[in-house]
Design an enzyme around this catalytic site. Structure first.
Site, PDB file in Angstrom:
ATOM      1  N   ASN A  11     -12.876  -0.045 -42.720  1.00 51.47           N
ATOM      2  CA  ASN A  11     -11.649  -1.143 -42.402  1.00 51.47           C
ATOM      3  C   ASN A  11     -11.740  -2.268 -43.190  1.00 51.47           C
ATOM      4  O   ASN A  11     -12.316  -3.125 -42.703  1.00 51.47           O
ATOM      5  CB  ASN A  11     -11.159  -1.342 -40.986  1.00 51.47           C
ATOM      6  CG  ASN A  11     -10.044  -1.953 -40.999  1.00 51.47           C
ATOM      7  OD1 ASN A  11      -9.128  -2.556 -41.668  1.00 51.47           O
ATOM      8  ND2 ASN A  11      -9.812  -2.727 -39.615  1.00 51.47           N
ATOM      9  N   TRP A  12     -10.982  -2.590 -44.399  1.00 47.58           N
ATOM     10  CA  TRP A  12     -11.516  -3.643 -45.110  1.00 47.58           C
ATOM     11  C   TRP A  12     -10.636  -4.591 -44.898  1.00 47.58           C
ATOM     12  O   TRP A  12     -10.549  -5.812 -45.279  1.00 47.58           O
ATOM     13  CB  TRP A  12     -11.163  -3.186 -46.857  1.00 47.58           C
ATOM     14  CG  TRP A  12     -12.274  -2.541 -47.143  1.00 47.58           C
ATOM     15  CD1 TRP A  12     -13.471  -2.415 -46.703  1.00 47.58           C
ATOM     16  CD2 TRP A  12     -12.304  -1.969 -48.550  1.00 47.58           C
ATOM     17  NE1 TRP A  12     -14.282  -1.498 -47.642  1.00 47.58           N
ATOM     18  CE2 TRP A  12     -13.544  -1.290 -48.715  1.00 47.58           C
ATOM     19  CE3 TRP A  12     -11.533  -1.704 -49.716  1.00 47.58           C
ATOM     20  CZ2 TRP A  12     -14.201  -0.640 -49.981  1.00 47.58           C
ATOM     21  CZ3 TRP A  12     -11.976  -1.181 -50.838  1.00 47.58           C
ATOM     22  CH2 TRP A  12     -13.220  -0.594 -50.889  1.00 47.58           C
ATOM     23  N   LYS A  13      -9.432  -4.470 -43.951  1.00 46.57           N
ATOM     24  CA  LYS A  13      -8.688  -5.632 -43.560  1.00 46.57           C
ATOM     25  C   LYS A  13      -8.254  -6.597 -44.894  1.00 46.57           C
ATOM     26  O   LYS A  13      -7.861  -5.623 -45.854  1.00 46.57           O
ATOM     27  CB  LYS A  13      -9.455  -6.625 -42.631  1.00 46.57           C
ATOM     28  CG  LYS A  13     -10.008  -5.872 -41.673  1.00 46.57           C
ATOM     29  CD  LYS A  13     -10.638  -6.754 -40.504  1.00 46.57           C
ATOM     30  CE  LYS A  13     -11.079  -5.980 -39.575  1.00 46.57           C
ATOM     31  NZ  LYS A  13     -11.492  -6.459 -38.031  1.00 46.57           N
ATOM     32  N   HIS A  97      -3.706  -1.441 -34.825  1.00 49.27           N
ATOM     33  CA  HIS A  97      -5.115  -2.136 -34.861  1.00 49.27           C
ATOM     34  C   HIS A  97      -4.835  -3.552 -33.858  1.00 49.27           C
ATOM     35  O   HIS A  97      -3.683  -4.069 -33.793  1.00 49.27           O
ATOM     36  CB  HIS A  97      -5.562  -2.715 -36.234  1.00 49.27           C
ATOM     37  CG  HIS A  97      -6.667  -3.217 -36.387  1.00 49.27           C
ATOM     38  ND1 HIS A  97      -7.003  -4.692 -36.057  1.00 49.27           N
ATOM     39  CD2 HIS A  97      -8.113  -2.686 -36.445  1.00 49.27           C
ATOM     40  CE1 HIS A  97      -8.382  -4.803 -36.225  1.00 49.27           C
ATOM     41  NE2 HIS A  97      -8.854  -3.861 -36.540  1.00 49.27           N
ATOM     42  N   GLU A  99      -5.444  -6.460 -34.347  1.00 49.68           N
ATOM     43  CA  GLU A  99      -4.818  -7.625 -35.171  1.00 49.68           C
ATOM     44  C   GLU A  99      -3.449  -7.343 -35.444  1.00 49.68           C
ATOM     45  O   GLU A  99      -2.655  -8.480 -35.508  1.00 49.68           O
ATOM     46  CB  GLU A  99      -5.843  -7.744 -36.403  1.00 49.68           C
ATOM     47  CG  GLU A  99      -7.159  -8.407 -36.413  1.00 49.68           C
ATOM     48  CD  GLU A  99      -8.334  -8.018 -37.352  1.00 49.68           C
ATOM     49  OE1 GLU A  99      -7.803  -7.293 -38.355  1.00 49.68           O
ATOM     50  OE2 GLU A  99      -9.374  -8.035 -36.636  1.00 49.68           O
ATOM     51  N   GLU A 169     -11.629   0.427 -29.707  1.00 51.72           N
ATOM     52  CA  GLU A 169     -11.961  -0.944 -30.218  1.00 51.72           C
ATOM     53  C   GLU A 169     -11.892  -1.940 -29.280  1.00 51.72           C
ATOM     54  O   GLU A 169     -10.589  -2.413 -29.300  1.00 51.72           O
ATOM     55  CB  GLU A 169     -11.312  -1.258 -31.404  1.00 51.72           C
ATOM     56  CG  GLU A 169     -11.303  -0.371 -32.821  1.00 51.72           C
ATOM     57  CD  GLU A 169     -11.196  -0.908 -34.088  1.00 51.72           C
ATOM     58  OE1 GLU A 169     -12.224  -0.764 -34.937  1.00 51.72           O
ATOM     59  OE2 GLU A 169     -10.444  -1.758 -34.015  1.00 51.72           O
ATOM     60  N   GLY A 175     -15.466  -8.088 -34.868  1.00 49.69           N
ATOM     61  CA  GLY A 175     -15.920  -9.137 -35.713  1.00 49.69           C
ATOM     62  C   GLY A 175     -16.429 -10.385 -34.950  1.00 49.69           C
ATOM     63  O   GLY A 175     -16.744 -11.409 -35.192  1.00 49.69           O
ATOM     64  N   SER A 215     -17.855  -4.329 -34.314  1.00 50.37           N
ATOM     65  CA  SER A 215     -19.379  -4.975 -34.843  1.00 50.37           C
ATOM     66  C   SER A 215     -20.221  -3.766 -34.692  1.00 50.37           C
ATOM     67  O   SER A 215     -21.437  -4.002 -34.640  1.00 50.37           O
ATOM     68  CB  SER A 215     -20.036  -5.740 -33.805  1.00 50.37           C
ATOM     69  OG  SER A 215     -18.891  -6.936 -33.594  1.00 50.37           O
ATOM     70  N   GLY A 236     -15.776  -2.770 -39.727  1.00 47.01           N
ATOM     71  CA  GLY A 236     -14.942  -3.944 -40.413  1.00 47.01           C
ATOM     72  C   GLY A 236     -15.935  -4.550 -41.278  1.00 47.01           C
ATOM     73  O   GLY A 236     -16.382  -4.314 -42.538  1.00 47.01           O
ATOM     74  N   GLY A 237     -16.614  -5.358 -40.767  1.00 49.21           N
ATOM     75  CA  GLY A 237     -17.567  -6.593 -41.377  1.00 49.21           C
ATOM     76  C   GLY A 237     -18.651  -5.579 -42.299  1.00 49.21           C
ATOM     77  O   GLY A 237     -18.755  -6.091 -43.334  1.00 49.21           O
TER      78      GLY A 237
HETATM   79  P1  PGA Z   1     -15.735  -5.218 -37.081  1.00 46.57           P
HETATM   80  O1  PGA Z   1     -14.101  -4.717 -37.229  1.00 46.57           O
HETATM   81  O2  PGA Z   1     -16.644  -4.068 -37.313  1.00 46.57           O
HETATM   82  O3  PGA Z   1     -15.816  -6.309 -38.165  1.00 46.57           O
HETATM   83  O4  PGA Z   1     -15.820  -5.677 -35.643  1.00 46.57           O
HETATM   84  C1  PGA Z   1     -13.787  -3.616 -36.741  1.00 46.57           C
HETATM   85  C2  PGA Z   1     -12.274  -3.279 -36.810  1.00 46.57           C
HETATM   86  O5  PGA Z   1     -11.830  -4.189 -36.738  1.00 46.57           O
HETATM   87  O6  PGA Z   1     -11.811  -2.310 -37.208  1.00 46.57           O
END
Ligand code: PGA
Length: 253
Positions: A11-13, A97, A99, A169, A175, A215, A236-237
């Site tokens: 997930n590159w956001k 998601h 966010e 999640e 994050g 994470s 994500g990260g």
């Molecule tokens: P993260 O994000 O790995 O940076 O915690 C995961 C996500 O939001 O899908």
């Protein structure tokens, strides 16, 4: 990890635009092993989907969108229809998601409409659910998350492996560097599997891949994904650097 092949979804956001998506994807392909231990997908911003298609078609790597409109057409400025994602050969679309829920007011009822919209376009929804820290501290995370599923999957059918992926999640782990333990991930995976079995029967339930996200990184992916009801990860990260993606694939081997 159940019998199905795990899925590693990156997930590159809001991190990689069209040019970087193309260049990164081409570089990844140069270094990718011929056979993959997991299904791999990049989940890119809508404007980067065409670049993902250009770079990755005829490779083992799939691509997908981070969101989709619940509507197929009309006066909905800024939105992207599921049929258009299908034109760009998206295999997946992330829905709900945390966010999107936090910054764009998405609810489980909206997620439900979006799941149906992408299924109708033959795209696999990756439906995200998970609790906030207060809910976890109150010990009601399982009830909370299953309630999210109940609403988001109302009237949704499962016909094959492409019908649905669910990503658990926990919001407190996204994050933040705080990962749920493999036991936490399995507790929820097991509860979600039970929910799906009750709703759809064991055969259909087994077709749904259950991901963990929050994470995830090369160090912890193996322990998380070795549990019975964790069939991969939404990352994500740690999904932004090629070395880290290769290390995660290696860990899933
Ligand atoms: P993260 O994000 O790995 O940076 O915690 C995961 C996500 O939001 O899908």
């Amino acid at each position: 990890m159940a019998a199905v092949k795990p899925l590693l979804a990156l997930n590159w956001k809001l991190q990689k635009g069209p040019r970087e998506t193309f260049e990164w994807s081409r570089k990844l392909l140069e270094q990718l092993p011929e056979e993959l231990s997991a299904d791999l997908a990049v989940i890119v911003p809508a404007v980067s989907l065409q670049s993902a298609q250009n770079a990755l078609s005829s490779s083992l790597v799939a691509w997908g969108a981070q969101d989709v409109s619940a509507h197929s057409k009309g006066a909905f400025t800024g939105e992207t229809a599921a049929a258009w994602l299908a034109e760009l050969r998206c295999k997946y679309a992330v829905i709900g998601h945390s966010e999107r829920r936090e910054y764009h007011g998405e609810t489980d009822a909206i997620a439900n409409q979006k799941v149906k919209a992408v299924q109708a376009a033959h795209i696999t929804p990756i439906l995200c659910v998970g609790e906030k820290l207060e809910t976890r501290e109150a010990g009601t995370q399982v009830e909370y998350t299953l309630r999210q599923l109940e609403v988001a999957l109302d009237g949704v059918e499962i016909t094959d492996e492409g019908s649905l992926v669910i990503a658990y999640e926990p919001i407190w782990a996204i994050g933040t560097g705080k990962t749920a333990t493999p036991d936490d991930a399995e507790q929820m995976g097991n509860a979600m599997r039970g929910f799906l079995t009750k709703k759809y029967g064991a055969d259909s339930s087994a077709k749904v891949r259950l991901l963990y996200g929050g994470s995830v990184k090369p160090d912890n992916i193996k322990a998380l994904c070795s549990r019975q009801n964790v069939d991969g990860a939404l990352v994500g990260g740690a999904a932004l650097e090629i070395d880290s993606v290769l290390a995660m694939l290696n860990a899933l081997n």
